[in-house]
Design an enzyme around this catalytic site. Structure first.
Site, PDB file in Angstrom:
ATOM      1  N   GLU A 115     -18.874  -1.607  -0.098  1.00 14.94           N
ATOM      2  CA  GLU A 115     -17.534  -1.634  -0.715  1.00 14.94           C
ATOM      3  C   GLU A 115     -16.557  -1.761   0.364  1.00 14.94           C
ATOM      4  OE1 GLU A 115     -15.548  -2.598  -2.847  1.00 14.94           O
ATOM      5  OE2 GLU A 115     -15.811  -1.676  -4.711  1.00 14.94           O
ATOM      6  N   ASP A 116     -15.463  -2.501   0.004  1.00 16.73           N
ATOM      7  CA  ASP A 116     -14.411  -3.017   0.876  1.00 16.73           C
ATOM      8  C   ASP A 116     -13.513  -1.405   1.099  1.00 16.73           C
ATOM      9  OD1 ASP A 116     -13.366  -2.972  -1.724  1.00 16.73           O
ATOM     10  OD2 ASP A 116     -12.075  -4.589  -1.080  1.00 16.73           O
ATOM     11  N   ASP A 119     -10.959   3.920  -3.440  1.00 19.47           N
ATOM     12  CA  ASP A 119      -9.653   4.219  -3.633  1.00 19.47           C
ATOM     13  C   ASP A 119      -9.708   5.283  -4.512  1.00 19.47           C
ATOM     14  OD1 ASP A 119      -6.776   3.757  -3.599  1.00 19.47           O
ATOM     15  OD2 ASP A 119      -6.923   2.890  -5.577  1.00 19.47           O
ATOM     16  N   PHE A 168      -1.135   0.723   0.514  1.00 21.30           N
ATOM     17  CA  PHE A 168      -1.873  -0.557  -0.121  1.00 21.30           C
ATOM     18  C   PHE A 168      -2.065  -1.321   0.882  1.00 21.30           C
ATOM     19  CE2 PHE A 168      -2.288  -4.648  -1.758  1.00 21.30           C
ATOM     20  CZ  PHE A 168      -3.232  -4.424  -2.794  1.00 21.30           C
ATOM     21  N   ARG A 181      -6.788 -12.230   2.284  1.00 16.24           N
ATOM     22  CA  ARG A 181      -8.134 -11.836   2.794  1.00 16.24           C
ATOM     23  C   ARG A 181      -8.459 -12.253   4.073  1.00 16.24           C
ATOM     24  NH1 ARG A 181     -10.635  -9.931  -2.243  1.00 16.24           N
ATOM     25  NH2 ARG A 181     -10.043 -11.090  -4.024  1.00 16.24           N
TER      26      ARG A 181
END
Ligand code: IMP
Ligand code: MG
Length: 191
Positions: A115-116, A119, A168, A181
């Site tokens: 996963e990136d 959160d 964020f 991105r």
């Protein structure tokens, strides 16, 4: 991450979606490369003699994945799934749906879910539950970033790139309104 610098090469005019704000580097391209080399070595060592099935979560993980697999020097396979989570552009609602599934069965395989960012943890929890029903031999989680301040459900993280504060962030695969991105670093808005 504490120390950060303003990206002098970032031209806000080229990214109108960023609404004129500056960009601060939270994790530089060099720091990313170095940490990902370490993660690749760890994974290669842990899975020596096995052939892990790397399952990457689109879209955010695609840049991380590309560097990670090149830092792994044992046999592995790569597959993708895509999820959508209902919510606005900067927060997750926890309602997750697999919009595109992996193409090979994973029964009996050693899965590394890539996963990136973890959160709230809701996406990862959903994916772990879902993939477990397909009877893999094992599942481990590899995430580039972890934002513990936002945790709503604790998920086990076996390989972690960086822990970050509650910002964020964008770049290196992570998006804001589907853009940014392509930045080669992890950045955040200058407030
Ligand atoms: P979750 O809240 O752990 O379910 O995270 C779900 C997804 O939200 C992540 O996989 C990212 O795609 C996205 N996300 C969470 N935090 C950020 C962020 O800071 N920048 C960009 N995307 C994020
Ligand atoms: Mg994601």
């Amino acid at each position: 991450m504490s120390s950060s610098e303003l990206v002098t090469g970032f031209t806000p005019e080229n990214y109108p979606i960023w609404e004129g704000s500056g960009m601060e580097v939270l994790i530089s391209a060099d720091a990313l490369a170095e940490r990902i080399r370490e993660l690749g070595q760890l994974i290669s060592k842990d899975y020596l003699g096995k052939k892990p099935a790397i399952v990457a979560v689109l879209k955010g993980s695609f840049v991380f994945l590309a560097d990670l697999v090149r830092a792994i020097d044992i046999e592995c396979t790569v597959d993708f799934l895509a999820v959508s989570s209902y919510g606005n552009s900067t927060s997750s609602s926890g309602v997750v749906q697999i919009t595109s599934d992996i193409t090979s069965p994973i029964e009996g395989r050693d899965i590394i879910l890539v996963e990136d960012i973890v959160d709230t943890g809701l996406t990862m929890q959903y994916l772990l539950d879902n993939l477990s029903t397909r009877h893999p031999a094992s599942i481990k989680v590899c995430t580039l970033l972890h934002k513990p301040a936002r945790t709503r459900v604790e998920v086990p993280i076996d390989y972690k790139g960086f822990t970050i504060d509650d910002h964020f962030v964008v770049g290196y695969g992570l998006d804001f309104k589907q853009c940014l991105r392509n930045l080669p670093f992890i950045g955040r808005k200058v407030s």
